[in-house]
Design a protein around this motif. Sequence first.
Motif, PDB file in Angstrom:
ATOM      1  N   LEU A  43      24.789  68.759  52.243  1.00 57.33           N
ATOM      2  CA  LEU A  43      23.960  68.618  53.440  1.00 57.33           C
ATOM      3  C   LEU A  43      24.110  67.228  54.048  1.00 57.33           C
ATOM      4  CD1 LEU A  43      20.692  70.410  52.242  1.00 57.33           C
ATOM      5  CD2 LEU A  43      22.455  71.316  53.746  1.00 57.33           C
ATOM      6  N   ILE A  44      24.109  66.202  53.204  1.00 62.74           N
ATOM      7  CA  ILE A  44      24.244  64.823  53.707  1.00 62.74           C
ATOM      8  C   ILE A  44      25.586  64.643  54.413  1.00 62.74           C
ATOM      9  CG2 ILE A  44      24.526  62.424  52.954  1.00 62.74           C
ATOM     10  CD1 ILE A  44      22.413  63.004  50.782  1.00 62.74           C
ATOM     11  N   ASN A  45      26.675  65.183  53.819  1.00 62.82           N
ATOM     12  CA  ASN A  45      28.005  65.052  54.431  1.00 62.82           C
ATOM     13  C   ASN A  45      28.072  65.750  55.784  1.00 62.82           C
ATOM     14  OD1 ASN A  45      28.848  63.679  52.162  1.00 62.82           O
ATOM     15  ND2 ASN A  45      29.785  65.457  51.192  1.00 62.82           N
ATOM     16  N   LEU A  46      27.538  66.969  55.856  1.00 63.17           N
ATOM     17  CA  LEU A  46      27.603  67.710  57.112  1.00 63.17           C
ATOM     18  C   LEU A  46      26.714  67.099  58.182  1.00 63.17           C
ATOM     19  CD1 LEU A  46      27.682  71.370  55.735  1.00 63.17           C
ATOM     20  CD2 LEU A  46      29.572  70.083  56.755  1.00 63.17           C
ATOM     21  N   MET A  47      25.548  66.564  57.787  1.00 62.85           N
ATOM     22  CA  MET A  47      24.678  65.910  58.763  1.00 62.85           C
ATOM     23  C   MET A  47      25.325  64.655  59.326  1.00 62.85           C
ATOM     24  SD  MET A  47      20.954  66.383  56.931  1.00 62.85           S
ATOM     25  CE  MET A  47      19.948  65.794  58.288  1.00 62.85           C
ATOM     26  N   ALA A  48      26.183  64.025  58.534  1.00 62.44           N
ATOM     27  CA  ALA A  48      26.854  62.805  59.000  1.00 62.44           C
ATOM     28  C   ALA A  48      28.004  63.113  59.945  1.00 62.44           C
ATOM     29  CB  ALA A  48      27.357  62.009  57.797  1.00 62.44           C
ATOM     30  N   SER A  49      28.676  64.274  59.748  1.00 64.74           N
ATOM     31  CA  SER A  49      29.896  64.535  60.521  1.00 64.74           C
ATOM     32  C   SER A  49      29.763  65.686  61.527  1.00 64.74           C
ATOM     33  CB  SER A  49      31.056  64.848  59.560  1.00 64.74           C
ATOM     34  OG  SER A  49      30.760  66.001  58.778  1.00 64.74           O
ATOM     35  N   GLU A  90      26.587  70.605  65.521  1.00 65.95           N
ATOM     36  CA  GLU A  90      26.666  72.000  65.074  1.00 65.95           C
ATOM     37  C   GLU A  90      25.406  72.403  64.323  1.00 65.95           C
ATOM     38  OE1 GLU A  90      30.105  73.442  63.019  1.00 65.95           O
ATOM     39  OE2 GLU A  90      31.445  72.128  64.146  1.00 65.95           O
ATOM     40  N   LEU A  91      24.957  71.507  63.424  1.00 64.77           N
ATOM     41  CA  LEU A  91      23.775  71.843  62.625  1.00 64.77           C
ATOM     42  C   LEU A  91      22.541  71.977  63.499  1.00 64.77           C
ATOM     43  CD1 LEU A  91      24.197  69.669  59.402  1.00 64.77           C
ATOM     44  CD2 LEU A  91      25.140  71.903  59.953  1.00 64.77           C
ATOM     45  N   LYS A  92      22.423  71.139  64.521  1.00 65.71           N
ATOM     46  CA  LYS A  92      21.276  71.262  65.411  1.00 65.71           C
ATOM     47  C   LYS A  92      21.302  72.588  66.162  1.00 65.71           C
ATOM     48  CE  LYS A  92      20.223  66.369  66.108  1.00 65.71           C
ATOM     49  NZ  LYS A  92      20.177  65.221  67.044  1.00 65.71           N
ATOM     50  N   GLY A  93      22.504  73.174  66.272  1.00 62.96           N
ATOM     51  CA  GLY A  93      22.610  74.486  66.905  1.00 62.96           C
ATOM     52  C   GLY A  93      21.963  75.590  66.096  1.00 62.96           C
ATOM     53  N   PHE A 152      14.743  63.434  49.922  1.00 64.79           N
ATOM     54  CA  PHE A 152      13.930  62.641  50.853  1.00 64.79           C
ATOM     55  C   PHE A 152      14.795  62.038  51.954  1.00 64.79           C
ATOM     56  CE2 PHE A 152      10.701  61.657  47.233  1.00 64.79           C
ATOM     57  CZ  PHE A 152      10.157  62.913  47.397  1.00 64.79           C
ATOM     58  N   GLN A 153      16.006  61.613  51.601  1.00 65.18           N
ATOM     59  CA  GLN A 153      16.904  61.046  52.614  1.00 65.18           C
ATOM     60  C   GLN A 153      17.293  62.106  53.648  1.00 65.18           C
ATOM     61  OE1 GLN A 153      20.056  59.530  50.151  1.00 65.18           O
ATOM     62  NE2 GLN A 153      18.930  57.673  49.583  1.00 65.18           N
ATOM     63  N   ILE A 154      17.513  63.367  53.193  1.00 65.58           N
ATOM     64  CA  ILE A 154      17.835  64.451  54.130  1.00 65.58           C
ATOM     65  C   ILE A 154      16.643  64.726  55.035  1.00 65.58           C
ATOM     66  CG2 ILE A 154      18.409  66.905  54.284  1.00 65.58           C
ATOM     67  CD1 ILE A 154      19.870  66.549  51.555  1.00 65.58           C
ATOM     68  N   ALA A 155      15.445  64.831  54.433  1.00 63.09           N
ATOM     69  CA  ALA A 155      14.244  65.083  55.231  1.00 63.09           C
ATOM     70  C   ALA A 155      14.029  63.984  56.262  1.00 63.09           C
ATOM     71  CB  ALA A 155      13.030  65.195  54.308  1.00 63.09           C
TER      72      ALA A 155
END
Length: 1028
Positions: free
Chosen positions: A147-153, A157-160, A186-189
Amino acid sequence: MAADSILLLSLVEEFVSGLQDSKAKETATCVKDGQFTILQLVEALGLSLTSSQPHTRARGVQLLSEVLHDCYGGLTEREVEVLIAFFENRLKDHYVIIPPVLQGLRALTKCTVLPPGSAVSMLRSLFQDVHVQSLMLTERTCVYNMLINLMASREAELKGLGADFAFGFVQSMDGERDPRNLLLAFQIAKSIILRGYDLGKFTEELFEVTSCYFPIDFSPPPNDPHGITREELIQTLRDVLTGTPRFAEFLLPLIIEKLDSDVQSAKLDSLQTLIAGVSQYEHKDVAEFLEGLWASLRREVFQTSSEKIESAGLAALTALTSCLSRSVLKSDSEDSLSTFLDLVLKDCKHHLCEPDLKLVWPSAKLLQAACSASNRASHIVTDVVMPSLVEQYNSRAQCSHRRTLLEVVQRFIQSVKTCENEESLFLAFRPSLCTMVFSALTETNSSLQITAASLLTSLAQQTGLLLDSDVELAIDHLTRLLLTEEDNKVSLAVVECAGALAELHPAAFITKLIPRLKKEMFSQPMDQGDNKAASETNSHHAVRQRCLSALAAVSTQPSVVQESTPVLLEVLSSAHTGGVVFSVEEVVLACHSLQRIAKQVQDTEETGRCFHDVIIPRLLSLALQAALQGEESPGRRSPLLEEVVLSAMVPVISTSCSRLQPTLAGQTAARAVSLFLDGDVSFLPDNSFPSNIQLLKKQQGDSWSQSQMVCLLLGCVCSLPRSVEVPRIDDLMAELEEMSCTCSHPLSYTSAAKCFAGLANKRPQGDSLDSLIQRTMKRVCSELDSPSSSVRTQAFTLLIWVAKALLLRYHPLFTTLTDKLFSLLDDADLGPAAADGFRLLMSDSADILNRGCHADVRIMYRQRFFSENSAKLVQGFNAAPQEKKPNYLKAVSNIVNKLPKQVQVTELPALLSLLLEALSCLDQGVQLSTLSCLEPVLIDPPPALIQQLEALVSRLLALTSSPAMSVRIASLRCIHAISCFPEHEVLPFRARVLRALARPLDDRKRLVRREAVRARADWFLLGSPGGS
């Protein structure tokens, strides 16, 4: 090509069937080298991936995932697309295959060539097909990292995904227990909240899934290799909970609930989280919770026994009031700030009318916290509170009540923040406040006077609260207290207040205070009977002391300095001429006042000129007059000849010179050199000196009055910036060397040695300096090597100061001097002095060779000296005859005692045997120095120390009967610290220590008895349930 295929099939077979994990690295290396591609590897794994045995399929997927972990950077978009489809399909497979599948997907999330839509596809498969909390720790960690990797790159798309992403994450972390994974979750949240991901209808769910961990009560195990700390978890969770105002409706009730906890850490965490939250909220977010929040905050301040919680509660009230102050008032809206402050005032104001009860201060602190939040809050609170306080003060007759009320008023004034040149909020109460202060200053109660002086300072710092007439009246009161009040605390408060007011109103102090102080200092006590005359003299001396302190305190502005320094110089002049009798102590105090002025005055060209043109020449002139008079007149002796007075003059000159502008500093150096080398007195005032003055030449007989003036030269040339060149430095250093090696007067030869060392420390590196040091050391060594020489002490003094000068700058020739110093430890006459010399090497010098004098001081020079010479000390101790060993022990103690505590702990094992020997040394200074070294080390003892417990305990118990109280106290503290050693190590000593501690329990000194009680109590409890 066929060979590559055979190799690939062999590697696959050995990993999958032969269970050889190392083959994964070999396979990855081959992929990187281009021997085959990832897709060829997938084909080679075909039989393994389609096997009917789940464990075989798992081994095949594991090999592919481990290779991807090393080779993901070289994949093409087509390869990534194929692999993602494969891994997504495998998520539906047997549960033993899921862990390697997740590892493979994590590797793919690091790829920079992820096809469009692949991030959403991966997460949909993950959220639908995997129950994250049923996985093992490592696999859960893998999911969070994906999740952290995909949120960074792939944020767009994820907001879609809309709120589905937040819901999927909530499901994934729900029930997480491991602190390492919680930190990731917690960092993801936090990123979901701060980066604007859509929460939709899942806002409360995201809050609930994270807030269930609040407050954090995690305590890491000892020697935790992961380095997860409680503070890190607390801060990351706090960032989540306070990250959005949408959480306010859930967070604030939770905080109110947690503040009811009996756990102090939970209360503190709740208050700090409240502070962080309301700093981002608007008034509408907190409006419905104001009563509950106020009730909790009031309770925490009124009833708490913890200063931390009280401070946090007050800070939370300030933050909450500040939040409400940001509201924009509309004609049809309720004023949230006024509503809230009405609550605060209702519960606190009536307590201010009871200054003898304990709730006065908590109430005052709460009101002050609210007051300090904003300008609007300050107006609301002060308009209600200040009239009440003034009325209370006027109606109270008891001094303690009045003092309390003054302190409350002062806190209010200090809590209100006003911009520069902005009118004070308290302007409407100015007459009442001034009346309160001035009436309190006329009281006889010392506590009330001290509080009034402090309040007067606060009033002066508020724009417009003191008119010119008020300032003049304040000066009259302060002057009266200075001249009549004998209480030291009152005098200190008055002097401090005068200094603060003089900085703001210099003209009034120039015209009123300074002339009055001068008149008082130069008056003489009246002649009366012997007893009364002695009392009068002591009283007058105390008045002069206070006047001198006050003159220094008010001299912060250049205009005041121009008026105050001539008064102080006149004190020195009158003391010298005898026009007015001043004691030596008063002359020294005048010098201290001049030094304080030189240190604190604003650094302007005007003040630089004052010191360069007036003060330094005047001091040199007075000292020279006293020196010449001392030789010519056998009658009255000038106080300026006293060593203590000259030593007090040195820091005046050195502090002044260290702050001079480069041009003035160069002129000062030239003047001083010409005076001491050539007898040039042309720049001195009262120029009636003879023409044949030779201050650095050996004088006839045992005369020293002129030679001791070399200490003033030290002040002139050794504190200048290194960029200022000292003229004729070679001639000057030659004369200083001659004086330091031939003069018999201690102050003269010591000052000459220090001056030589100070100049050597700043000279540029090169052959000139090296040859100078070598020539000087040749002379010094020849004197030291001659037992019959009459100037061995002088030569040793020069050696030790030059050694220090070179040590500070890491000069290569320092080693030569060090070796000579070590050899002197065996000298019958100079051995003890050499041991004491190591303390001088390792200590900071007040008047020379320090950073304030612009000396060349390198970092960690003490550590470097210790590391280079500790072995020599040990060898020298082992080789020395028994009667010389105390010198080595004293040297070791002096060196180790000046090392930073961290270095002491590290280096102690190498010197432990010597330190234990030092405890048996008869020199009490060595004993005390060694004990002070050991005490911090005993808190966390190294293994080498525990192995020497028998010797250590024996020596410490013996020292509890030392004649020196300080040694007894220090040894008892060390014995107390040993009780905290591992129980199985110290339990055998328990009975012996308890018997030995019976004697210090009866010691004649209370401080010794106190330490003995503490130590014996812990030793007595040793081994018992709940004991140490």
